[in-house]
Design a protein around this motif. Sequence first.
Motif, short mmCIF file in Angstrom:
data_model
loop_
_atom_site.label_atom_id
_atom_site.label_comp_id
_atom_site.label_asym_id
_atom_site.label_seq_id
_atom_site.Cartn_x
_atom_site.Cartn_y
_atom_site.Cartn_z
N THR A 104 0.19 2.21 0.99
CA THR A 104 -0.59 1.68 -0.14
C THR A 104 -0.26 2.44 -1.42
O THR A 104 -0.33 3.66 -1.46
CB THR A 104 -2.09 1.79 0.14
OG1 THR A 104 -2.42 0.98 1.28
CG2 THR A 104 -2.91 1.29 -1.05
N HIS A 107 -4.83 -0.24 -4.89
CA HIS A 107 -5.88 -1.12 -4.39
C HIS A 107 -6.73 -1.48 -5.59
O HIS A 107 -7.47 -0.65 -6.12
CB HIS A 107 -6.70 -0.40 -3.31
CG HIS A 107 -7.56 -1.30 -2.48
ND1 HIS A 107 -7.04 -2.30 -1.68
CD2 HIS A 107 -8.91 -1.34 -2.30
CE1 HIS A 107 -8.03 -2.91 -1.05
NE2 HIS A 107 -9.17 -2.37 -1.43
N VAL A 114 -12.50 -6.70 -4.94
CA VAL A 114 -11.08 -6.41 -4.83
C VAL A 114 -10.29 -7.62 -5.32
O VAL A 114 -10.47 -8.73 -4.83
CB VAL A 114 -10.70 -6.06 -3.38
CG1 VAL A 114 -9.19 -5.86 -3.24
CG2 VAL A 114 -11.43 -4.81 -2.93
N THR A 117 -4.06 -5.96 -3.77
CA THR A 117 -3.66 -4.70 -3.15
C THR A 117 -2.15 -4.69 -3.02
O THR A 117 -1.52 -5.75 -2.93
CB THR A 117 -4.35 -4.54 -1.79
OG1 THR A 117 -4.19 -3.19 -1.32
CG2 THR A 117 -3.79 -5.50 -0.76
N ARG A 139 -3.43 -6.90 4.50
CA ARG A 139 -4.69 -6.94 3.77
C ARG A 139 -4.85 -8.18 2.89
O ARG A 139 -5.97 -8.60 2.59
CB ARG A 139 -4.84 -5.68 2.91
CG ARG A 139 -4.82 -4.40 3.74
CD ARG A 139 -5.18 -3.18 2.91
NE ARG A 139 -5.04 -1.95 3.68
CZ ARG A 139 -5.96 -1.48 4.52
NH1 ARG A 139 -7.10 -2.14 4.69
NH2 ARG A 139 -5.76 -0.36 5.18
#
Length: 406
Positions: A104, A107, A114, A117, A139
């Motif tokens: 990651t 994010h 959210v 990402t 995700r």
Amino acid sequence: MIVVGLSSGTSADGIDAGVLDLELSGEPPDVRVAMTPIGYRELPYPPGLREEVLAALPPARVDIGAVCRLDTLLGQAFADAARSAIGELCPGGAAGLVVSHGQTLYHWVEDGAVRGTLQLGQPAWIAAATGAPVVSDLRAGDIAAGGQGAPLVGAFDALLLSGRSAPAAALNIGGIANLTVVAPGRAPIAFDTGPGNALLDTAVGRLTGGREHLDRDGARAARGRVHPGLLERLRADPYYARPAPKSTGRELFHAAYLDAAVAGSDVSGDDLCATLTALTATTIADACRANGVTEVIASGGGLRNPALAAALRAALAPAPLRASADLGIDPDAKEAWMFALLGFLTWHGIAASVPSCTGAAHPALLGRITPAGPAGAHGPAGGYGGTDAASLTLDLRRGDPPPPGP
């Protein structure tokens, strides 16, 4: 099917590779997944790559060329890790599927929602190196369904902790700590509680001029004393009071955040480490108490820090803290095994996200598939389309340990 799961957490300590033997049986809506853990390895990043990753994390600003370079270098590193795990752990030296979470980099959270990402590590390198199809980008599907895209471990934990008569929680302490609460008579919930090791690792890096990146064996925190005023200031961050579902990362809990929090405080290095350790322990315990948790099953790198483990036990009392090893799940391997399971379900057309854990409008298929071999040679297996994780039953089997490597 032999499945390899690959992950690297927000601390970017290295690549975790876990191997499972997974098997589906039954018909929707009653589908059983049998899971036999095969093995686990932690592999270091190539020299210099971890430093490049950390240099690109928020609040740093990087150009698109650096993003492209990291996507390739991480993909190659994950490919090497997968190939190594297959050679050392997989029966017959082959895997049917590789599932890569990647690393990651960002994010994107706005006002608690959210928006997107970004995990890097080009899966084509993994498919080319292993000859196996790859599930990646796990995700995004949940986010597109209105969810947080994190923590995805809720699906795994809900299966692992099902059937208990009192509320129990599964805790993972990486750079960010996350909690899944499973209670009889209500849907499971999951959320990031806040920093796990992220702020502590940052502090140690600052104190040592980058020579060290973690409080090894909790030695600094053990020598220090908690600074009450600083702890109170840190605990006042609005994130902790937000209701679940919620997720966070280094976009919030980064070096500049720590600098701003410490500014004006007369605190020694060891006292800072003790205070940050107490922050992680108390915010986790607060979240557990708010949800009536009577037992905590923990995993992740934070358990290797004796000072953090002791602070957490004290903060959770009288609720006991147990390691996931008590349930047959290696605490270090859990996240890699979890991604292996989620990718396996995607391969079979099973929507594995849990809306009550992520806030999504509906269960979503997690990830995209990069095929290996001739076009059309690989594709999702049929027969289970539309099944969500809540209808699954987990049959955790203890297999024989793998033979010693060469």
